[in-house]
Design an enzyme around this catalytic site. Structure first.
Site, short mmCIF file in Angstrom:
data_model
loop_
_atom_site.label_atom_id
_atom_site.label_comp_id
_atom_site.label_asym_id
_atom_site.label_seq_id
_atom_site.Cartn_x
_atom_site.Cartn_y
_atom_site.Cartn_z
N HIS A 1 17.42 3.70 18.99
CA HIS A 1 17.63 4.91 18.19
C HIS A 1 17.41 4.64 16.69
O HIS A 1 17.97 5.34 15.86
CB HIS A 1 19.02 5.49 18.39
CG HIS A 1 19.44 5.60 19.83
ND1 HIS A 1 19.23 6.74 20.57
CD2 HIS A 1 20.00 4.70 20.67
CE1 HIS A 1 19.69 6.54 21.81
NE2 HIS A 1 20.15 5.30 21.88
N SER B 1 -2.03 4.00 -5.52
CA SER B 1 -1.99 5.44 -5.75
C SER B 1 -2.76 5.74 -7.03
O SER B 1 -2.79 4.92 -7.94
CB SER B 1 -0.54 5.89 -5.89
OG SER B 1 -0.45 7.04 -6.70
N LYS C 1 2.78 1.95 -6.83
CA LYS C 1 2.64 2.11 -5.38
C LYS C 1 1.75 1.05 -4.74
O LYS C 1 0.73 0.65 -5.27
CB LYS C 1 2.05 3.49 -5.06
CG LYS C 1 3.02 4.64 -5.21
CD LYS C 1 4.26 4.52 -4.34
CE LYS C 1 3.99 4.90 -2.91
NZ LYS C 1 3.72 6.33 -2.75
N GLU D 1 -1.26 3.39 8.48
CA GLU D 1 -1.18 4.85 8.62
C GLU D 1 -2.43 5.42 9.28
O GLU D 1 -2.36 6.34 10.10
CB GLU D 1 -0.98 5.50 7.25
CG GLU D 1 0.39 5.24 6.66
CD GLU D 1 0.48 5.67 5.20
OE1 GLU D 1 0.57 6.88 4.95
OE2 GLU D 1 0.42 4.79 4.33
#
Ligand code: ARG
Length: 461
Positions: free
Chosen positions: A155, A276, A282, A289
């Site tokens: 979980h 970024s 970043k 992804e």
């Protein structure tokens, strides 16, 4: 002029020409198409259906055509609709009448089925090799992290202590099944549809066993209608790829979580991260992804082809021309994902201190505490309950289980003794989890050996 223009009084409308044509995407099967044609012509010659001179002219013509295509000297035309008619037309332009005999006892319907199977066979072998490479990388990282304690989750809540090796080897095991699934799929695909003709075989005395043999298939397909009608092999391939991508996507998701500031279990190499355009600090896990994102695309290919095939009456229907783009796109996608993903895993830096710090909070040794009491005679269900009460007390005082004093522990149960601290230590909790397949270093050593054996047994070389 179309190869099939005999029956027609009018030219095909230009819109229909473009709409109908598949050469823009099936051109990539040119080598398989030519290989299939060479086998077919060879067999026609051996069976006395065409003359040895014609076979010679066809085989030489096709061999030269193949070399010219590879050298970039040939242009295909949408007027010739697909790769099969392009090859036949180009051959006939080069060798004359013999070229016109090639299509004896054959149809594009069995031709396309054989081409796609040959094409998939080749690509599946490459994909398999790429999966094995990813397993090699997993193996390397697992070997380095057999003692790296981390929280195991259920979980997404800290559950029980494991090691990074154990976590990585879970993916190693999943990928084993992806390899064997691909092998099973390849074996089932390895029957030859050539000689099915348009749908009903032929009256020519062909030898289907011979073409199957020449093309490296284990046997001809048993039924000519089935030979040209089904695309289950393509669906099965897409299923295999969907399951593979599901595994990569879950792994990718964890990489994304792990390199966030919230976890910081790993640091991705600069070469496999991106920045970024506005936020100077970043460092984004774009590779992971994109792998996660492209999984949707592969699922789409599978569902798309299933939907295309649903309800098609036997035998061939032009709908089935829609099989190739999702298959090709999936091959391209998977073949891009696997190497970049493997390189990302290979170069990532594991941060054991951060994993360890996370393992120290969240009571992931609570099961071990209950097991301690159970091993001293308390029924597990009671031990479970008492440990739960202990955890509650700890949350009130902000302590971990092992920060409780012995007297505090004994207040709850007299079964606690001074050896409880050793039992609750991460070293014991992980080191003693040596049930078969468990996270203890002794067991991950076994898993590493098994994975190594698997890779060796399934590599081509
Ligand atoms: N381009 C076609 C395909 O991809 C080849 C088979 C065409 N057969 C036919 N009868 N129109 O499916």
């Amino acid at each position: 002029m179309k190869l099939w223009s005999g029956r027609f009084q009018k030219e095909t409308d230009a819109l229909v020409n473009d709409f109908n044509s598949s050469i823009s995407f099936d051109a990539r099967m040119y080598e398989e198409d030519i290989t299939g044609s060479i086998a077919h012509a060879t067999m026609l010659g051996e069976c006395g259906i065409i003359s040895p001179e014609d076979v010679n002219a066809i085989v030489n013509g096709l061999t030269e055509l193949l070399a010219d295509i590879k050298a970039g000297k040939v242009e295909f035309s949408a007027d010739n609709e697909d790769i099969h008619m392009n090859v036949e037309t180009l051959l006939t332009q080069r060798i004359g009448d013999a070229g016109k005999r090639l299509h004896t006892a054959r149809s594009r319907n069995d031709q396309v089925a054989v081409d796609l199977r040959l094409y998939l066979r080749k690509e599946m072998a490459e994909i398999k090799e790429q999966i094995l490479n990813l397993q090699r990388v997993i193996l390397k990282q697992a070997k380095e992290n057999q003692n790296t304690v981390m929280p195991g989750y259920t979980h997404l809540q800290r559950a029980q202590p494991i090691t990074m090796a154990q976590h990585l080897l879970a993916y190693g095991s999943m990928l084993k099944r992806d390899v064997t699934r691909l092998e099973d799929c390849a074996e089932r695909m390895n029957e030859c549809p050539l000689g099915s003709g348009a749908l009903a075989g032929t009256t020519h005395p062909i030898n289907r066993l011979r073409t199957a043999e020449l093309l490296g298939f284990s046997a001809p397909m048993a039924n000519s209608l089935d030979g040209v009608s089904d695309r289950d092999y393509a669906v099965e391939f897409l299923s295999c790829m969907s399951i593979l991508m599901m595994h990569l996507s879950r792994f990718a998701e964890e990489i994304i979580l792990w390199c966030s500031w919230e976890f910081k279990y790993i640091e991705l190499d600069d070469a496999y991260s991106t920045g970024s355009s506005i936020m100077p600090q970043k460092k984004n896990p774009d590779v992971a992804e994109l792998v996660r994102g492209k999984t949707g695309r592969v699922y789409g290919a599978l569902i798309g082809l299933l939907a295309t095939m649903k309800s098609l009456p036997l035998a061939y229907n032009k709908d089935m021309q829609e099989d190739k783009e999702p298959v090709f796109d999936t091959i391209d996608t998977v073949k891009m994902c696997l190497p970049v993903f493997a390189a990302m895993i290979d170069t990532m830096k594991v941060l054991p201190e951060n994993m360890r710090a996370a393992a120290n909070r969240g009571f992931i040794n609570a099961t071990d505490c209950a097991d301690y009491l159970a091993k001293r005679g308390m029924p597990f269900r009671d031990a479970y309950k008492i440990t739960g009460q202990l955890v509650y007390r700890c949350t009130e005082s902000g302590k971990t289980l092992e920060e409780m004093s012995l007297s505090e522990l004994q207040e709850i149960s007299p079964l606690f003794g001074p050896d409880v601290y050793d039992a609750l230590s991460m070293e014991t909790c992980v080191g003693q989890r040596c049930s078969y397949g468990g996270p203890s270093p002794s067991e991950t050593t076994r898993q590493i050996e098994l994975l190594q054996q698997f890779i060796d047994a399934h590599s081509e070389a």
